[in-house]
Each structure stands twice: as structure tokens, then as C-alpha cells.
Scaffold this active site. Structure first.
Site, PDB file in Angstrom:
ATOM      1  N   LYS A   1       0.876  -1.179   0.000  1.00  0.00           N
ATOM      2  CA  LYS A   1       0.000   0.000   0.000  1.00  0.00           C
ATOM      3  C   LYS A   1       0.910   1.226   0.000  1.00  0.00           C
ATOM      4  O   LYS A   1       1.662   1.438   0.956  1.00  0.00           O
ATOM      5  CB  LYS A   1      -0.889  -0.005   1.242  1.00  0.00           C
ATOM      6  CG  LYS A   1      -1.774   1.232   1.339  1.00  0.00           C
ATOM      7  CD  LYS A   1      -2.612   1.221   2.604  1.00  0.00           C
ATOM      8  CE  LYS A   1      -3.031   2.641   2.955  1.00  0.00           C
ATOM      9  NZ  LYS A   1      -3.593   2.746   4.300  1.00  0.00           N
TER      10      LYS A   1
ATOM     11  N   GLY B   1      -8.042   8.647  10.796  1.00  0.00           N
ATOM     12  CA  GLY B   1      -8.238   8.806  12.233  1.00  0.00           C
ATOM     13  C   GLY B   1      -9.403   9.693  12.635  1.00  0.00           C
ATOM     14  O   GLY B   1      -9.651   9.883  13.809  1.00  0.00           O
TER      15      GLY B   1
ATOM     16  N   ALA C   1      -9.637   4.838   5.041  1.00  0.00           N
ATOM     17  CA  ALA C   1      -9.574   5.977   5.964  1.00  0.00           C
ATOM     18  C   ALA C   1     -10.895   6.718   6.107  1.00  0.00           C
ATOM     19  O   ALA C   1     -11.598   6.973   5.136  1.00  0.00           O
ATOM     20  CB  ALA C   1      -8.487   6.974   5.572  1.00  0.00           C
ATOM     21  N   GLY C   2     -11.186   7.037   7.333  1.00  0.00           N
ATOM     22  CA  GLY C   2     -12.349   7.864   7.637  1.00  0.00           C
ATOM     23  C   GLY C   2     -13.578   7.086   8.072  1.00  0.00           C
ATOM     24  O   GLY C   2     -14.460   7.629   8.722  1.00  0.00           O
TER      25      GLY C   2
ATOM     26  N   ASN D   1      -9.181   0.749  10.216  1.00  0.00           N
ATOM     27  CA  ASN D   1      -8.205   0.552  11.291  1.00  0.00           C
ATOM     28  C   ASN D   1      -8.653   1.247  12.573  1.00  0.00           C
ATOM     29  O   ASN D   1      -9.075   0.606  13.525  1.00  0.00           O
ATOM     30  CB  ASN D   1      -6.820   1.052  10.861  1.00  0.00           C
ATOM     31  CG  ASN D   1      -5.763   0.820  11.936  1.00  0.00           C
ATOM     32  OD1 ASN D   1      -6.001   0.172  12.957  1.00  0.00           O
ATOM     33  ND2 ASN D   1      -4.587   1.354  11.733  1.00  0.00           N
ATOM     34  N   THR D   2      -8.629   2.602  12.567  1.00  0.00           N
ATOM     35  CA  THR D   2      -8.911   3.357  13.795  1.00  0.00           C
ATOM     36  C   THR D   2     -10.230   2.942  14.442  1.00  0.00           C
ATOM     37  O   THR D   2     -10.300   2.754  15.665  1.00  0.00           O
ATOM     38  CB  THR D   2      -8.949   4.868  13.481  1.00  0.00           C
ATOM     39  OG1 THR D   2      -7.760   5.217  12.787  1.00  0.00           O
ATOM     40  CG2 THR D   2      -9.061   5.681  14.754  1.00  0.00           C
TER      41      THR D   2
END
Lengths: 257, 374
Positions: free
Chosen positions: A97, A158, A184-185, A206-207
Site C-alpha cells: 500500500k 483517524g 480511511a475515515g 483501522n482506527t
């Protein structure tokens, strides 16, 4: 149902990719992988401790998942290429990635440097997944440079703010002939489902998992949401109607001829 | 334009009057914003904000979690030399202090590196006093080339350099700079740094910008708490960090909040900072600068550090020695100041894990050994 996500020669049943940063304990990672049924995990090479004395996170990953190292920390194409090569030499396979971030405040990706890195890495036989700001022209260049998929952000890393870039991602889904993986997001399973309903090929989370009170339970929820969203996309939901049917139609005066 | 121009704008600002003027509703509004303006930051630093400390803590905790997850980065300092030509009134290395002066030989540096690497630590911060005679840039460069064999990240906390000198050290493998302005108030700065090159306020203030131009990856700044009223000092520190983030978006900017500790010269802090004050200022920094690192050293006690894990801190030193060498070399010199947390790396690791956080040893990979040849 024979619905697999195809990346090169690889066929995946799960359309959820999971990130491994931000976890309180590496022992959680295999549990999260199992609960979410993910088959692809990203790992920041900068965090991997190859020193045998240290704690090597790769040891916590089940043998059957695909490791997708990311180039977190790269500030330009050259650094991203170096990180990818180190990862491959270290035995992390040839998926990468590409993440080139020249902005530490919002962690927004640098599409220009990313394109340059893809050009080099694709020629070297890497299967390249570029993390990018959703821009159609940049995505086309990335596809031309040899990217295996395109990973637009839903919102800055995040933030858990959801699909703030929805309109732009929709354009990528319509126009780019590569899998679009929303990265993301995404803060909630409902947002993951929404991305899949739109036609995203997969999502990366992830987050939202790592910082939940119960990471394993929410990982399972994300796995189910991605599946549900995918099924809804394949089913083709009924059209939504914006206005009620008018009782006095404006075209009622037109008689059949 | 440098941050010096920004500081100059606040030269005649009456911070006490502004800080005392904030109301609870202004603070609550600041707390509600997703992006804080300098005025909101100041509100969170005000005496009145103390009443809302728990609310502020909850907000700061959640912002930290989203940005950094359950992680605490670990690093360890290594003092290379304590020769110093400066006369900082608060420092154990003050040129006037009659202490044993020494610097590590290169073979001692290697021994120290092995001893530290044996603890599992990967991020090293090297320090010297200011002496271009005893610890010139060439010496630091030689040390770095040895240390890079053991540590993926080597940062420097040394006297301010020129851009060319920073470029030289970046080329040698240094990836981070720590430089504390100590005190942003110019009059106090002049008083506590009466002689020596450090008397030059502007040259020190602009050091991070010169390192930024030289291509450094990370910058850590901070005041020395105790030299002036902490509220205005932290306000200026926050503005400095925000300025650096904007000018060098590719650089990771962090802030340290060291409180003055007892040292051999016996200097006492003129403006003591309580535990509650320290917590308030860390929380305010976190909310104003959601992506900035916040560093807490072993100046603080074990128990207090453990409690700070959930309150916005992202980096900690562990098992530190503030004496030259101090990890392997038998003959220990006197430290720059006394530390408060004497735990081993393993004990700090366990304590952080116990709080539900992951201590991270390695957060960078040395890229200099890979070829660019395609």
C-alpha cells in the site's frame, strides 16, 4: 454466491481489509482478524521490529492472511519505493500500500508523489495499492502507472467521520476500471455498508476497530456490514422516490395519440 | 519571515489580563469546536478552565485516541558530553559549576550503544552541552555514524546549528531535532542566559526552522516550565508548534513540557507548576494541536507518568541517565538534573501495558541502506 474480489491472480472472499496500527495489545490482532474474517491486513513497515529481541508484530498474524505492508512515513516517491523494497526483502510478499504523506497535520496523501512511486514499483512486480485523495485525473494516472486498485480516502485518517468524499468516490467507482477500496475515515459499520452499497470493491478499517471499547466485537460487525453492503449492491436496491406520486399530474392533459 | 516575527507581535501583550477575562461559557464553546483557534487555546489555558478540567480531559483523551490509538512511543537519551560555555542559571552543566567534565570516546559511544540496544530501545536522543571545542559537529557526526548501526532513529538535542550544519547531520542519518527555547519571554530569557552563545534568543528560536530547511523528519520543541508563568509560555509554545506545522507540513512536530528539576547549582523555579497545572496545559496543547506529539520525560515521577498515559501524552523516555554515558561506562559524571522515574525499560513497558496502551519501541526504519538503483 460466487462473488470474489479479484486482485491479479488472487481471489478474496472477504472485502474488508484491516489495519494493525493503534491497537493496545498485539494479542488483539489475531482475534480481530478472526472475528472480521478479513484476509488482508496492512502493516506499517516503520513499526515492524525485525530484531529478534524486539516484539515483531508480524508474528501475531495468522499464516493464511495476506500482508500488505504500507509505506507510512514516506514523504516522497523515493522513500516510498525504498520502504516497499525493504518490506519485500524482509519477506512481506509483493503487495504494497503506497502511502506518501507530505502533510503531518491532516495526514492527506500526496497524489503526485504517489503516482511516481507506482510507476517504479509496478515495473518491479509489486501489486500496488495507492492511498489517495479522491481525484479522477489522479486515479486515471495511477491506473495507467500500473496500480492494482485505487484506495481513496473517505475522510482524513483517524477522524472516524465517515464518507465525507462520497460524491468523488462515486465518480471513481463509475469511471475507473480497477477495484475502488475506500480507505480511511470510516468510523462505523453503517458507513462501511454504505461504501459497499455504492459499489466500492472493498473497505479498509483501522482506527474504528482499534479504538473501539470492544475491538473484536466491532471487527465482527464491520465484517457483517461489508458483506451486507456488498449483497445490497449486487441485489440492486429498489429506486428511492424523492416526491410522492402527484394526484393531479402535470402531464395529465396529454391524451394517447 | 520566521517565528521570531510572530513572537514579536506578542511582545507587549498583557497575558494575565486576557487569561483572567475568560468565562466558563467561552471555555465550553472552545471545547465544542473541532478546530481550535489561538483564542480558544488561550481560553483552555486560563485559570477558569481549571473548573472544567474533567470535561477537557475527556475531550483530549478522545482526540488522542483517534489520532494515535492506544500507543505510547518510547525513547532514551544518551549524553555524549557535558562541556559547556553557557551560563544558564538553572542548569547543572553551567560553565560556572565545578563539576567533572568529560565526553565519551568513540569506543565508549559504541559500548553505550550496545548497552542501550540491549534494553530493546530503538529511538535514541543524543545530547551535549554547548562546546564547539569539545563536542564539535564533526564529533557528533562520528558518534551518529556509530549509533546508526544500533538504532533506526537518532535524534539530536545539542546547541543550535546553522542550516548547513543541520544538513550535514541529516546526511549522516540524524532524523530528529529537539531544541527547547526554555523561555519565550525575551526579558526573562536574557536574564537566565546571561552570557555565552545561548544569550542569542533569535538564533535559538529559529533553530527548528533551519533544521526544517535541512530536511529533518521530526522536531520537538518546548519551554522549561518554572522560568515564567506557564500559561503564556505554553501559549507561545503552541503557536510555535502550529507555525512549524504550517511552514513544514511534512515534519512531525512534538512538544515537551519539562518542569524544572533540582540540579547541582541549586536554582529554584521562580514559577512552580503544580501537577494539576501540568495536566491542564497538556490537555490544552492536545486540543489545540490534535496531531502533535506530546513528550513526557523521566523528570516526572513514575506514578504521575502512569496517570498521564491517558491524558494526551504520546511519547515517553524510559530508564534515562542524564550523566555522560551512564549506561555502560563505569565512571559516571554528575547528571544535568535529577530524574524522578527510576524504573527499568521493562518496568515502564509493563506500567504502560497495564494502562491498556501499547509501548512502541520502533516507529521509523532506516532507509539509507537501500539503493535507489532500479
Amino acid at each position: 454466491m460466487n462473488d470474489k474480489l479479484e486482485i491479479g491472480d488472487t481471489k478474496l472472499d472477504s472485502r474488508l481489509f484491516v489495519g494493525t496500527g493503534k491497537f493496545a495489545d498485539y494479542n488483539l490482532i489475531p482475534k480481530v482478524i478472526k472475528a472480521s474474517k478479513t484476509q488482508v491486513v496492512t502493516v506499517a513497515l516503520r513499526r515492524v521490529d525485525f530484531d529478534t529481541k524486539g516484539e515483531n508484530m508480524l508474528k501475531y498474524l495468522p499464516k493464511d492472511v495476506i500482508i500488505m505492508p504500507n509505506t507510512s512515513g514516506a514523504r516522497n516517491a523515493t522513500e516510498a519505493v525504498r520502504i516497499a523494497r525493504i518490506a519485500r526483502e524482509a519477506g512481506c510478499g509483493n503487495w504494497v500500500k503506497v502511502e506518501v504523506i507530505t502533510d503531518q497535520k491532516y495526514l492527506l496523501p500526496d497524489n503526485f508523489e504517489t503516482i511516481k512511486a507506482i510507476e517504479v514499483l509496478a515495473k518491479e512486480g509489486f501489486v500496488v495499492f495507492p492511498y489517495m485523495s479522491p481525484d479522477l485525473m489522479a486515479a486515471k494516472r495511477m491506473a495507467d502507472a500500473g496500480a492494482a486498485a485505487i484506495m481513496p480516502l473517505g475522510a482524513p485518517i483517524g477522524t472516524n467521520r465517515g464518507l465525507k468524499t462520497k460524491e468523488l468516490i462515486q465518480i471513481l467507482i463509475s469511471e475507473i476500471d480497477l477495484p475502488i477500496i475506500v480507505d480511511a475515515g470510516i468510523g462505523r459499520p453503517s458507513e462501511a455498508a454504505e461504501a459497499m452499497e455504492m459499489g466500492a470493491a472493498a473497505v479498509l478499517v483501522n482506527t474504528a476497530i482499534a479504538t473501539a471499547n470492544n475491538p473484536v466485537l466491532i471487527a465482527e460487525a464491520f465484517g457483517q456490514a461489508v458483506e451486507a453492503g456488498r449483497k445490497a449492491y449486487l441485489a440492486g436496491p429498489g429506486a428511492t422516490q424523492q416526491v410522492a406520486s402527484a394526484s393531479s399530474p402535470l402531464t395529465g392533459f396529454l391524451r394517447d395519440e | 519571515m520566521t517565528f521570531y516575527d510572530e513572537v514579536s507581535k506578542f511582545q507587549d501583550t498583557d497575558f494575565v489580563e486576557i487569561l483572567n477575562g475568560f468565562t466558563t461559557s467561552q471555555i465550553a464553546r472552545a471545547l465544542d469546536k473541532s478546530e481550535l483557534q489561538p483564542q480558544d487555546f488561550l481560553a483552555l489555558l486560563s485559570p477558569k478552565a481549571n473548573d472544567l478540567l474533567e470535561d477537557i480531559a475527556q475531550a483530549a483523551h478522545s482526540v488522542t485516541l483517534r489520532n494515535f490509538g492506544h500507543t505510547i512511543f518510547l525513547f532514551i537519551p544518551l549524553y555524549l558530553a557535558n562541556y559547556c560555555v553557557n551560563h544558564c542559571v538553572y542548569c547543572g552543566f553551567n560553565a560556572d559549576n565545578n563539576i567533572e567534565r568529560r565526553k565519551l570516546t568513540l569506543s565508549e559511544v559504541e559500548n553505550e550503544a550496545q548497552a542501550i540496544a540491549g534494553t530493546g530501545m530503538k529511538h535514541l536522543l543524543i545530547l551535549t552541552g554547548e562546546s564547539r571545542l569539545h563536542s564539535p559537529v564533526s564529533y557528533i557526526k562520528d558518534c551518529v555514524s556509530i549509533l546508526k548501526r544500533y538504532f533506526p532513529s537518532v535524534c539530536i538535542e545539542i546547541y543550535p546549528l546553522s542550516t548547513d550544519e543541520y544538513t550535514e547531520l541529516v546526511g549522516a542519518g540524524v532524523d530528529g531535532l529537539t531544541v527547547f527555547q526554555e523561555v519565550y519571554d525575551r526579558n526573562i530569557y536574557a536574564r537566565v542566559h546571561p552570557q555565552g552563545p545561548k544569550h542569542n534568543y533569535q538564533f535559538r528560536l529559529e533553530a527548528p526552522e533551519r533544521a526544517g530547511q535541512a530536511g529533518i523528519r521530526t522536531i520537538n520543541i518546548g519551554p522549561l516550565l518554572g522560568l515564567n508563568d506557564w500559561r503564556s509560555e505554553i501559549f507561545m509554545t503552541g503557536l510555535h508548534a502550529a507555525y512549524l506545522q504550517k511552514k513544514f507540513p511534512e515534519i512531525e512536530v512534538s512538544i515537551s513540557c519539562p518542569r524544572m528539576r533540582p540540579e547541582v547549582g541549586g536554582y529554584e523555579a521562580e514559577f512552580p507548576v503544580s501537577d494539576r497545572d501540568l495536566v491542564q496545559l497538556i490537555l490544552a496543547l492536545r486540543l489545540f494541536l490534535p496531531r502533535a506529539g506530546i513528550t513526557i520525560s523521566t523528570r516526572e515521577s513514575a506514578e504521575f507518568r502512569d496517570n498521564l498515559v491517558k491524558l494526551g501524552v504520546t511519547k515517553m523516555s524510559a530508564a534515562s541517565s542524564t550523566a555522560v554515558g551512564g549506561y555502560a561506562t563505569a565512571q559516571h559524571s554528575l547528571g544535568q538534573f535529577e530524574i524522578s522515574d527510576y524504573r527499568s525499560v521493562n518496568e515502564v513497558y509493563e506500567a504502560i501495558s497495564h494502562q491498556g496502551y501499547k509501548p512502541v519501541f520502533k516507529d521509523w526504519h532506516d532507509l539509507s541502506l537501500v539503493s535507489d538503483h532500479v
